[in-house]
Design a protein around this motif. Sequence first.
Motif, PDB file in Angstrom:
ATOM      1  N   LYS A  14       0.863  -1.182   0.000  1.00  0.00           N
ATOM      2  CA  LYS A  14       0.000   0.000   0.000  1.00  0.00           C
ATOM      3  C   LYS A  14       0.896   1.228   0.000  1.00  0.00           C
ATOM      4  O   LYS A  14       2.054   1.168   0.388  1.00  0.00           O
ATOM      5  CB  LYS A  14      -0.936   0.011   1.210  1.00  0.00           C
ATOM      6  CG  LYS A  14      -0.230   0.138   2.543  1.00  0.00           C
ATOM      7  CD  LYS A  14      -1.231   0.134   3.683  1.00  0.00           C
ATOM      8  CE  LYS A  14      -0.539   0.304   5.013  1.00  0.00           C
ATOM      9  NZ  LYS A  14      -0.174   1.666   5.319  1.00  0.00           N
ATOM     10  N   LEU A  15       0.355   2.318  -0.455  1.00  0.00           N
ATOM     11  CA  LEU A  15       1.124   3.557  -0.489  1.00  0.00           C
ATOM     12  C   LEU A  15       1.260   4.113   0.921  1.00  0.00           C
ATOM     13  O   LEU A  15       0.311   4.070   1.702  1.00  0.00           O
ATOM     14  CB  LEU A  15       0.428   4.569  -1.395  1.00  0.00           C
ATOM     15  CG  LEU A  15       0.377   4.147  -2.869  1.00  0.00           C
ATOM     16  CD1 LEU A  15      -0.625   4.989  -3.631  1.00  0.00           C
ATOM     17  CD2 LEU A  15       1.747   4.237  -3.497  1.00  0.00           C
ATOM     18  N   LEU A  17       1.289   6.650   3.998  1.00  0.00           N
ATOM     19  CA  LEU A  17       0.540   7.859   4.315  1.00  0.00           C
ATOM     20  C   LEU A  17       1.456   9.061   4.192  1.00  0.00           C
ATOM     21  O   LEU A  17       2.658   8.982   4.477  1.00  0.00           O
ATOM     22  CB  LEU A  17      -0.016   7.790   5.740  1.00  0.00           C
ATOM     23  CG  LEU A  17      -1.000   6.657   6.028  1.00  0.00           C
ATOM     24  CD1 LEU A  17      -1.323   6.618   7.512  1.00  0.00           C
ATOM     25  CD2 LEU A  17      -2.253   6.820   5.188  1.00  0.00           C
ATOM     26  N   LEU A  18       0.904  10.167   3.791  1.00  0.00           N
ATOM     27  CA  LEU A  18       1.706  11.383   3.672  1.00  0.00           C
ATOM     28  C   LEU A  18       2.312  11.761   5.014  1.00  0.00           C
ATOM     29  O   LEU A  18       3.447  12.256   5.079  1.00  0.00           O
ATOM     30  CB  LEU A  18       0.851  12.519   3.122  1.00  0.00           C
ATOM     31  CG  LEU A  18       1.595  13.756   2.659  1.00  0.00           C
ATOM     32  CD1 LEU A  18       2.649  13.417   1.613  1.00  0.00           C
ATOM     33  CD2 LEU A  18       0.624  14.768   2.106  1.00  0.00           C
ATOM     34  N   PRO A  46      -6.305   4.296  -7.025  1.00  0.00           N
ATOM     35  CA  PRO A  46      -5.730   4.685  -5.731  1.00  0.00           C
ATOM     36  C   PRO A  46      -4.456   5.524  -5.885  1.00  0.00           C
ATOM     37  O   PRO A  46      -4.243   6.482  -5.148  1.00  0.00           O
ATOM     38  CB  PRO A  46      -5.425   3.352  -5.046  1.00  0.00           C
ATOM     39  CG  PRO A  46      -6.334   2.369  -5.695  1.00  0.00           C
ATOM     40  CD  PRO A  46      -6.476   2.841  -7.117  1.00  0.00           C
ATOM     41  N   PHE A  47      -3.629   5.166  -6.857  1.00  0.00           N
ATOM     42  CA  PHE A  47      -2.399   5.933  -7.066  1.00  0.00           C
ATOM     43  C   PHE A  47      -2.710   7.320  -7.612  1.00  0.00           C
ATOM     44  O   PHE A  47      -2.095   8.304  -7.204  1.00  0.00           O
ATOM     45  CB  PHE A  47      -1.424   5.221  -8.004  1.00  0.00           C
ATOM     46  CG  PHE A  47      -0.165   6.014  -8.203  1.00  0.00           C
ATOM     47  CD1 PHE A  47       0.823   6.013  -7.223  1.00  0.00           C
ATOM     48  CD2 PHE A  47       0.015   6.790  -9.330  1.00  0.00           C
ATOM     49  CE1 PHE A  47       1.970   6.777  -7.376  1.00  0.00           C
ATOM     50  CE2 PHE A  47       1.157   7.556  -9.491  1.00  0.00           C
ATOM     51  CZ  PHE A  47       2.140   7.552  -8.511  1.00  0.00           C
ATOM     52  N   TRP A  50      -3.618   9.407  -4.722  1.00  0.00           N
ATOM     53  CA  TRP A  50      -2.483   9.571  -3.812  1.00  0.00           C
ATOM     54  C   TRP A  50      -1.472  10.563  -4.363  1.00  0.00           C
ATOM     55  O   TRP A  50      -0.977  11.424  -3.642  1.00  0.00           O
ATOM     56  CB  TRP A  50      -1.842   8.211  -3.567  1.00  0.00           C
ATOM     57  CG  TRP A  50      -0.729   8.218  -2.578  1.00  0.00           C
ATOM     58  CD1 TRP A  50      -0.852   8.181  -1.224  1.00  0.00           C
ATOM     59  CD2 TRP A  50       0.668   8.259  -2.844  1.00  0.00           C
ATOM     60  NE1 TRP A  50       0.388   8.198  -0.628  1.00  0.00           N
ATOM     61  CE2 TRP A  50       1.338   8.239  -1.607  1.00  0.00           C
ATOM     62  CE3 TRP A  50       1.419   8.302  -4.013  1.00  0.00           C
ATOM     63  CZ2 TRP A  50       2.724   8.271  -1.506  1.00  0.00           C
ATOM     64  CZ3 TRP A  50       2.802   8.325  -3.919  1.00  0.00           C
ATOM     65  CH2 TRP A  50       3.437   8.314  -2.665  1.00  0.00           C
ATOM     66  N   LYS A  51      -1.148  10.498  -5.642  1.00  0.00           N
ATOM     67  CA  LYS A  51      -0.120  11.370  -6.225  1.00  0.00           C
ATOM     68  C   LYS A  51      -0.540  12.837  -6.233  1.00  0.00           C
ATOM     69  O   LYS A  51       0.314  13.724  -6.260  1.00  0.00           O
ATOM     70  CB  LYS A  51       0.270  10.915  -7.623  1.00  0.00           C
ATOM     71  CG  LYS A  51      -0.727  11.280  -8.689  1.00  0.00           C
ATOM     72  CD  LYS A  51      -0.209  10.956 -10.069  1.00  0.00           C
ATOM     73  CE  LYS A  51      -1.279  11.277 -11.071  1.00  0.00           C
ATOM     74  NZ  LYS A  51      -0.918  12.218 -12.062  1.00  0.00           N
ATOM     75  N   GLN A  53      -1.456  14.581  -3.917  1.00  0.00           N
ATOM     76  CA  GLN A  53      -0.988  15.262  -2.707  1.00  0.00           C
ATOM     77  C   GLN A  53       0.329  15.994  -2.940  1.00  0.00           C
ATOM     78  O   GLN A  53       0.697  16.860  -2.166  1.00  0.00           O
ATOM     79  CB  GLN A  53      -0.782  14.248  -1.580  1.00  0.00           C
ATOM     80  CG  GLN A  53      -2.028  13.490  -1.210  1.00  0.00           C
ATOM     81  CD  GLN A  53      -1.702  12.416  -0.214  1.00  0.00           C
ATOM     82  OE1 GLN A  53      -1.791  12.658   0.989  1.00  0.00           O
ATOM     83  NE2 GLN A  53      -1.321  11.253  -0.684  1.00  0.00           N
TER      84      GLN A  53
END
Length: 118
Positions: A14-15, A17-18, A46-47, A50-51, A53
């Motif tokens: 999973k990616l 968390l920031l 999902p990516f 996420w990207k 951010q």
Amino acid sequence: MTNKFQTPVFFQHKLPLLSEIKSLPSMRTVDDLVLVYDRKLEKLNPFKLWKEQFSTRYPVNAGEELKSLSEFSEHMNKLSELTKGCSPRRLGVIAVGGTSVGDFAGFVASVLKRGVNL
């Protein structure tokens, strides 16, 4: 002896968390980060979310050709332009993708602005 230049590695399914990324040494804001990622990941919802951010993103085509020295100067010119307003003391490179992307991002981090965090 503690090495202040240790490179954290997130190897997970999973990616991160920031907040996990921003808690790393010398990272202050998401604006201090350059996301280098495999362009193929843009197909995954999902990516894609996420990207978003990251204000500074650099997509690449993964593979051995990515590590070609003949094309590296072009990549560095583009990355230098993307990061021209960033402090090298705060700047960090985040790599998402396979081995070639990680190798490329590691080399970029080692020479960009005389070396930044990876």
